[in-house]
Every structure is written in C-alpha cells, then in structure tokens.
Scaffold this active site. Structure first.
Site, PDB file in Angstrom:
ATOM      1  N   LEU B  74       0.812  -1.217   0.000  1.00  0.00           N
ATOM      2  CA  LEU B  74       0.000   0.000   0.000  1.00  0.00           C
ATOM      3  C   LEU B  74       0.844   1.265   0.000  1.00  0.00           C
ATOM      4  O   LEU B  74       0.356   2.348   0.298  1.00  0.00           O
ATOM      5  CB  LEU B  74      -0.976  -0.028   1.176  1.00  0.00           C
ATOM      6  CG  LEU B  74      -1.896  -1.258   1.167  1.00  0.00           C
ATOM      7  CD1 LEU B  74      -2.815  -1.257   2.375  1.00  0.00           C
ATOM      8  CD2 LEU B  74      -2.718  -1.327  -0.103  1.00  0.00           C
ATOM      9  N   CYS B  75       2.126   1.140  -0.334  1.00  0.00           N
ATOM     10  CA  CYS B  75       2.990   2.318  -0.430  1.00  0.00           C
ATOM     11  C   CYS B  75       2.830   2.980  -1.794  1.00  0.00           C
ATOM     12  O   CYS B  75       2.713   2.296  -2.804  1.00  0.00           O
ATOM     13  CB  CYS B  75       4.454   1.921  -0.260  1.00  0.00           C
ATOM     14  SG  CYS B  75       4.972   1.870   1.458  1.00  0.00           S
ATOM     15  N   HIS B  76       2.857   4.302  -1.783  1.00  0.00           N
ATOM     16  CA  HIS B  76       2.809   5.037  -3.041  1.00  0.00           C
ATOM     17  C   HIS B  76       4.198   5.056  -3.695  1.00  0.00           C
ATOM     18  O   HIS B  76       5.210   4.999  -2.999  1.00  0.00           O
ATOM     19  CB  HIS B  76       2.383   6.484  -2.793  1.00  0.00           C
ATOM     20  CG  HIS B  76       1.006   6.624  -2.217  1.00  0.00           C
ATOM     21  ND1 HIS B  76       0.730   6.414  -0.894  1.00  0.00           N
ATOM     22  CD2 HIS B  76      -0.170   6.933  -2.796  1.00  0.00           C
ATOM     23  CE1 HIS B  76      -0.558   6.596  -0.674  1.00  0.00           C
ATOM     24  NE2 HIS B  76      -1.134   6.915  -1.815  1.00  0.00           N
ATOM     25  N   MET B 112       8.960   4.423   5.147  1.00  0.00           N
ATOM     26  CA  MET B 112       9.018   3.067   4.595  1.00  0.00           C
ATOM     27  C   MET B 112      10.198   2.929   3.635  1.00  0.00           C
ATOM     28  O   MET B 112      10.837   1.885   3.560  1.00  0.00           O
ATOM     29  CB  MET B 112       7.703   2.710   3.884  1.00  0.00           C
ATOM     30  CG  MET B 112       6.527   2.494   4.817  1.00  0.00           C
ATOM     31  SD  MET B 112       6.888   1.428   6.223  1.00  0.00           S
ATOM     32  CE  MET B 112       7.405  -0.066   5.390  1.00  0.00           C
ATOM     33  N   GLU B 113      10.473   4.018   2.910  1.00  0.00           N
ATOM     34  CA  GLU B 113      11.606   4.003   1.986  1.00  0.00           C
ATOM     35  C   GLU B 113      12.921   3.872   2.765  1.00  0.00           C
ATOM     36  O   GLU B 113      13.811   3.099   2.383  1.00  0.00           O
ATOM     37  CB  GLU B 113      11.597   5.284   1.132  1.00  0.00           C
ATOM     38  CG  GLU B 113      10.592   5.302  -0.007  1.00  0.00           C
ATOM     39  CD  GLU B 113       9.130   5.335   0.425  1.00  0.00           C
ATOM     40  OE1 GLU B 113       8.285   4.980  -0.391  1.00  0.00           O
ATOM     41  OE2 GLU B 113       8.817   5.683   1.578  1.00  0.00           O
ATOM     42  N   ASP B 127      24.633 -11.086   1.927  1.00  0.00           N
ATOM     43  CA  ASP B 127      24.931 -11.826   0.711  1.00  0.00           C
ATOM     44  C   ASP B 127      26.411 -11.712   0.339  1.00  0.00           C
ATOM     45  O   ASP B 127      27.045 -12.688  -0.075  1.00  0.00           O
ATOM     46  CB  ASP B 127      24.056 -11.294  -0.432  1.00  0.00           C
ATOM     47  CG  ASP B 127      24.311 -12.036  -1.726  1.00  0.00           C
ATOM     48  OD1 ASP B 127      24.628 -11.387  -2.740  1.00  0.00           O
ATOM     49  OD2 ASP B 127      24.219 -13.279  -1.730  1.00  0.00           O
TER      50      ASP B 127
END
Lengths: 159, 282
Positions: B74-76, B112-113, B127
């Site tokens: 639901l992130c833009h 969120m970013e 990794d």
C-alpha cells in the site's frame, strides 16, 4: 405436517458480489410444497436520483450492526405475518446503473402475507439498516440524503 | 489510533493523498548486521570474494528505497529527492551499522523508503559476506526520526508530548494521522479494541459524517467524560477537537455496541460508539 425448521431460517447476506434473483427464489422454495406465494423484490441502481446523470454508486455499511439490524427487521416481520422463508441480500461497494442492489424474497402460504411482509422489510431496511449511498455523477460525488417519503412509508407499519 | 491503511470495513486500501498538502519530508532509519570479528576485518580490508561490499550494499539500499512501492503493497510510488546510505564499522560490537536517509517534497512520509533501504542494504551485506560467515545476524531495524507531514515530527526515544501511554488521544481521519493529544509517535493499534491503556471508549464516525468531520476512528479515555453516557461523550469530543461541533449539524444518529442509542444511553469501558448520518440503503 411440520416443515423442517432449518428451511425456515432466514438467510441474510451483505456482499459485494452480484446475486441472481431467480436462483435465490428457487433456493428459497427448494423442496417445499407448503408455500403458496413468494414475493421477490429486487432494487436496482438508477441512473438518475439527486443528479440527472448518476454514473456509479458506492454503498458503505457498518459491519456487524448491518447484519443484526437486518436480522431484527426479519424477526419483526416473522412476528407479524406467518412466513415460510425469508431471504435478504444487500450489496455493498461500487455499483453501476442497472446493477441489483437489494433482494428481499418472502415466502408464505398466502399472497397477502408475502406481499405485505416484503413491503414491510424493504420499508424498515431503508430507514433502519446502516447502509449509506454515495453517488458518483458527472458533476461530482455526493452522499445521498435521507428521504422524508421513506420515513412516511415506514410509519405505515406502526401498530 | 487506528491503521490508516484499513478502511471502515477493515480491508486494506491505499490512502488517497491527492488533497494532502506537499511538505518537505525526511526520514532516517537504521539497522545493523553483527558478524564475526574476522569477517568485519575482511570487509574493512576489501578482502571478501565478492569485492567491494559497502559500495554494493549502498547501491542496493538506494535502489531498494526507489522501489519500495513494488515491495510494500500500500505504499505510493515516490519521486525521492535524496537517498543516502551510510555505514559505520563498529569493531567493539563487531557489526556494521547501516543508516538510510530519504527525503522528498511530497504528500506522504518516506519512513518506509528509509526502512526498506536499511533492510536491503543489510541483506546485501549478508549476501556479500556469507561465503565466509553464515552466523551473521541482522537486527535493530528501526525508524530513528522523521520530519514533515501532519502526524508531526518523530524522534526515537522522545514520544510526541512525553509519550505517556495512558491518557493519550489520537484522532485519525481521511487525511491520515492527526495527533491531538499526547500521542506517542510510532505507536499503532487495530481499531477493534481500545488502543489506550486506561478505560476508554472506541468512537467511529461513518459515511458522510466521517468525511465531513475528517475523523474515522479514535479512542477516548472514559475519564474525559463528564457523564458516562453518549451526551457526555459528545461534550468530551467537542472539547477535544473543534471538528466535532459537526456532531450537532444536521441529523446525526448514534449506536452503542451496534444498537441504536440516544444521548442518555450509558457508556462503559471498551464500548463501541458509532456516529453516522441517517441511513440511505435499499
């Protein structure tokens, strides 16, 4: 002969999916030969209401209270008339003109009870069940206002 | 406080931000990956088989920030103006601290970013180093600070207005989170129960009323009510936020625990009180 009481259990559904009024009526009558009358009302989205060009409708409801309010209305109808089966379906979400919104199917031994109970359930549903319509028209979106006539219709049933 | 990504039916939805004013938004998140001291030493010397570990993790973090909307449902999608990833090698703790800062002028926050950037930078570090160390642990991924936007600034460790859990009142509305009381930033709770610790009442505004008042759900401490009934709740809401004056405009119905109610209907702890306009179904 006593009918299976489970068959008389009213069916109340609030759903986004469309419904098939014919299939609902057949399901209501399936296996029954004691029913003499069935009245099946379907309400549809009109392309005109408060604005002339309604392009869509969004129905919001109050989950939980909606189902209990509908069940209460059906119980009241069952107290007033001798009914053999009731089905109520109300759709929610976005609907287009011509789409069915609401179905009330009532079965009884006699037509008068079926007609009146169906009329009663619709009048009470329109004034007591927590649904709200937002109409989308070419001029913009707006919430539909309550109608005085709906309250007058519902008041006809006051004992 | 309720979740702005849930609509009135509890379904996930993307918040419409078209009408939110643009403001400068910045968020900083951090996390760390703990590894064996020998691994950290190899990383510092550039002796790991996959090459320049930190440069690769930095690019991975920046790329991840730009693609957050593809990962978090639901992130833009945002046009970020800045993404910075910084690494601190901590030999005492034997870990790499990762910090991400994201910025934009826009209508939604960028936390969120920043969190996604830190997460993916940490995964890339894993990794790049896993050939020599499989015991590495990624942890402490968190938002450190954010500025801009309606919910106000946030800095870890100092909740908005003191952050005492009891007595806070948080109002959410169509425009996102609006903190009106001593809410503590970063706290979230589901709307189905009281989200404050003291006895409280859950208030919902539905349909046209929700849009008119700009308030969807909130919890109000019972102690704010002069009388333990609907009338007392209305008075408390109006004292809390002037928008609730709208409860007196037009016909507004009320239900307590989903049963129609009036101003004299009593209210007790954890009751659900809904206000809504006259119904128009059928």
């Amino acid at each position: 002969m006593v009918a299976d009481p489970r068959r008389c259990e009213p069916s109340i559904r609030v759903q986004e999916a469309p419904f098939d009024a014919g299939a609902e009526q057949r399901a209501l009558l399936a296996g029954r030969t004691d029913i003499g009358a069935v009245v099946c009302f379907t309400g549809l989205v009109r392309d005109f209401n408060e604005c002339p060009e309604v392009t869509a409708l969004t129905l919001e409801h109050y989950p939980g209270m909606t189902e209990s309010a509908l069940a209460h209305i059906v119980t009241e109808a069952e107290g007033r008339w001798a009914l053999d089966g009731v089905r109520v379906i109300h759709r929610i979400g976005r609907l287009a003109p011509g789409d069915p919104i609401v179905l009330v199917a009532v079965a009884s031994a006699h037509r008068r009870a079926a007609f009146e109970a169906c009329d009663f359930i619709m009048d009470y549903l329109k004034t007591r069940a927590p649904f709200w319509k937002k109409e989308h028209a070419s001029e913009g979106d707006y919430w539909v206002s309550e109608r005085h006539s709906d309250h007058e219709d519902a008041s006809r049933w006051k004992a | 406080m309720s979740l702005t990504h849930l609509n009135v039916r509890g379904e996930a939805h993307m918040v419409d931000v078209a009408d939110k004013p643009e403001s400068r938004r910045e968020a900083r998140a951090s996390g760390r990956i703990t590894m064996r001291p020998e691994t950290l030493a190899l990383l510092a010397e550039g002796g790991l088989p996959k090459g320049d570990v930190l440069a690769t993790a930095r690019i991975a973090g920046i790329q991840a920030a730009k693609r957050t909307h593809e990962l978090i449902p639901l992130c833009h999608a945002l046009a970020l103006s800045k993404v910075a990833i910084d690494f601190t090698l901590d030999e005492v703790e034997s870990c790499v601290e990762v910090t991400a800062t994201c910025r934009l002028n826009g209508r939604t926050g960028v936390e969120m970013e920043a969190l996604t950037a830190v997460s993916v930078a940490c995964l890339t570090l894993y990794d790049m180093c896993k050939a020599v160390d499989k015991d590495m642990v990624i942890d402490a991924i968190r938002l450190d600070a954010k500025t801009g936007g309606k919910s106000g600034d946030y800095r870890r460790g100092e909740g908005v207005g003191g952050g005492e859990a009891a007595g806070e009142t948080v109002v959410t509305g169509a425009e996102g989170l609006i903190v009106t009381g001593q809410g503590r930033g970063g706290q979230v709770a589901v709307g189905s129960r009281c989200d404050i610790a003291s006895p409280c009442v859950r208030v919902k505004c539905l349909a046209e009323l929700r849009e008119r008042l700009g308030v969807g759900e909130l919890s109000v401490p019972l102690s704010d009510l002069s009388r333990p009934d609907v009338g007392g709740l209305k008075a408390a809401l109006k004292a809390l936020d002037p928008r609730f004056a709208g409860l007196d405009e037009g016909r507004v119905m009320c239900a307590v625990n989903q049963v129609m109610a009036g101003d004299r209907t009593p209210i007790t702890d954890d009751d659900e009180v809904a206000f809504f306009p006259p119904v128009t179904g059928g």
